[in-house]
Design a protein around this motif. Structure first.
Motif, mmCIF file in Angstrom:
data_model
loop_
_atom_site.group_PDB
_atom_site.id
_atom_site.type_symbol
_atom_site.label_atom_id
_atom_site.label_comp_id
_atom_site.label_asym_id
_atom_site.label_seq_id
_atom_site.Cartn_x
_atom_site.Cartn_y
_atom_site.Cartn_z
ATOM 1 N N GLU A 1 0.792 -1.145 0.084
ATOM 2 C CA GLU A 1 -0.027 0.035 0.110
ATOM 3 C C GLU A 1 0.854 1.241 -0.214
ATOM 4 O OE1 GLU A 1 -3.406 2.104 2.632
ATOM 5 O OE2 GLU A 1 -2.649 0.312 3.244
ATOM 6 N N THR B 1 2.570 1.783 -3.308
ATOM 7 C CA THR B 1 1.631 2.276 -4.344
ATOM 8 C C THR B 1 1.352 3.864 -4.102
ATOM 9 O OG1 THR B 1 0.523 0.242 -4.232
ATOM 10 C CG2 THR B 1 -0.879 1.883 -5.134
ATOM 11 N N ALA C 1 3.805 1.021 -8.787
ATOM 12 C CA ALA C 1 2.314 1.101 -7.897
ATOM 13 C C ALA C 1 1.532 -0.128 -8.215
ATOM 14 C CB ALA C 1 1.608 2.278 -8.483
ATOM 15 N N GLN C 2 1.777 -0.901 -9.449
ATOM 16 C CA GLN C 2 0.977 -2.067 -9.665
ATOM 17 C C GLN C 2 1.906 -3.325 -9.208
ATOM 18 O OE1 GLN C 2 0.333 -2.520 -13.977
ATOM 19 N NE2 GLN C 2 -0.897 -4.410 -13.739
ATOM 20 N N SER D 1 4.280 -3.662 -7.065
ATOM 21 C CA SER D 1 4.421 -3.794 -5.699
ATOM 22 C C SER D 1 3.645 -5.055 -4.967
ATOM 23 C CB SER D 1 4.919 -2.686 -4.743
ATOM 24 O OG SER D 1 3.623 -1.779 -4.969
ATOM 25 N N SER D 2 2.091 -4.558 -5.162
ATOM 26 C CA SER D 2 1.457 -5.207 -4.604
ATOM 27 C C SER D 2 1.172 -6.892 -5.136
ATOM 28 C CB SER D 2 -0.218 -4.677 -4.758
ATOM 29 O OG SER D 2 -0.621 -4.551 -6.215
#
Length: 262
Positions: free
Chosen positions: A76, A79, A233-234, A236-237
Motif C-alpha cells: 500500500e 503504491t 504502483a502495480q 509492488s502489490s
C-alpha cells in the motif's frame, strides 16, 4: 485536481539524477522472494529446538499475524509513495527528519551485521563440504563472498534480478527433490512430538517464534529501490502477494519434510 500523497508530503518527491535502469515483475518477484524466503537458514534449529509440531504451527500462524500484514502495508505504501528510499522516505515524511534518520540508520546498521553473518554461514557450509584448515581461510571465504555480492549490486538491479531468478530456479530443483523424497518416505505424524521432551517452554516458544519472524520478514526492504521497478504502483502489490503465499507454501512443505522423516 487532487494531487497524490507522493506529491504533497514532504520528503517523498522523486529525486532522479539520471535515467534509472528498471526491472519487470518477474525479476522483482525473484529478488523479493529471495530476500524473504530464499533459504531456510537455521530452519533445522526451529524443528530441533521447538519440536516438529510447534515449528509447523509457527509456520502456519506467523505469516497471517506478521508477514501478510507487513506485505499488505508495504504494498500500500509503495503504491501511494513509489519513491526511491522506500520506508526511510515514508518514515521521514510521516514523522520528520529525526525519526527518518533513525529508521534509515538502524536499518542500514542492522543490514551490515546481517549480511556479514551470511558470509560466515557460507564459509561454514563450505567447511562442511571440503576441509578448511585455518581460520584465515574461513574468513577469506566469507570476505570474498561479501565482495562478490557487493560488486553485483554495484553493477545494477537488472543484473541482480536476472541472476537471482536463475539462482532461485536452480535452488528450487534440489528443494523440490528433497520435499518429494521426504513425503514419499514419511512414516509417522509430522506434528509428533508437539514439543521436545524436557525443554523449557520459554526456549521452545522463544527460539521458534524468533526464527519464524526472521524467516518471514523483509517485505518492506525492496521499497528502497521501488523507482527502479517498472510500474511500481502495480507491481509492488502483486509481488508481495506472490511472495507471502509462495514463501509460506515452500516453508510449510519443507517443515513437513523435516518433521516426517527419520
Amino acid at each position: 485536481m487532487a494531487s497524490s500523497p507522493s506529491q504533497t508530503l514532504p520528503g517523498t518527491q522523486a529525486r532522479r539524477t539520471g535515467k534509472l535502469k528498471k526491472i519487470s515483475l518477474i525479476p522483482f518477484v525473484a529478488i523479493l522472494y529471495a530476500y524473504c524466503a530464499g533459504g531456510p537458514f537455521d530452519y533445522e534449529a526451529m524443528v530441533s529446538t521447538s519440536g516438529p509440531g510447534m515449528a509447523l504451527l509457527f509456520i502456519l500462524i506467523v505469516p497471517w499475524l506478521f508477514s501478510v500484514p507487513m506485505a499488505l502495508a508495504s504494498a500500500e505504501m509503495a503504491t501511494a509513495m513509489p519513491v526511491e528510499g522506500g520506508f526511510y522516505r515514508w518514515t521521514r515524511a510521516a514523522f520528520g527528519d529525526f525519526w527518518g534518520f533513525q529508521c534509515g540508520w538502524w536499518n542500514w546498521t542492522g543490514t551490515f551485521f546481517m549480511w556479514a553473518s551470511y558470509g560466515v554461514v557460507l564459509a561454514d557450509y563450505v567447511a562442511q563440504v571440503t576441509p578448511v584448515h585455518s581460520r584465515l581461510v574461513h574468513w577469506a571465504i566469507a570476505g570474498i563472498f561479501l565482495v562478490l555480492v557487493a560488486g553485483l549490486n554495484i553493477l545494477g538491479i537488472r543484473l541482480v534480478g536476472k541472476l537471482t531468478l536463475v539462482l532461485l530456479l536452480l535452488q528450487m530443483l534440489p528443494v523440490a527433490a528433497f520435499i518429494f523424497l521426504g513425503f514419499s518416505h514419511a512414516h509417522f505424524n509430522p506434528f509428533h512430538p508437539w514439543m521436545p521432551p524436557g525443554r523449557p517452554w520459554r526456549e521452545v516458544y522463544g527460539v521458534g517464534l524468533a526464527l519464524a519472524l526472521w524467516i518471514y520478514s523483509g517485505y518492506e526492504q525492496l521499497s528502497t529501490v521501488i523507482e527502479e521497478v517498472e510500474e511500481p504502483a502495480q507491481f509492488s502489490s502483486r509481488a508481495c502477494d506472490r511472495c507471502s503465499t509462495g514463501g509460506t507454501d515452500l516453508l510449510l512443505a519443507h517443515g513437513r519434510r523435516l518433521g516426517s522423516t527419520g
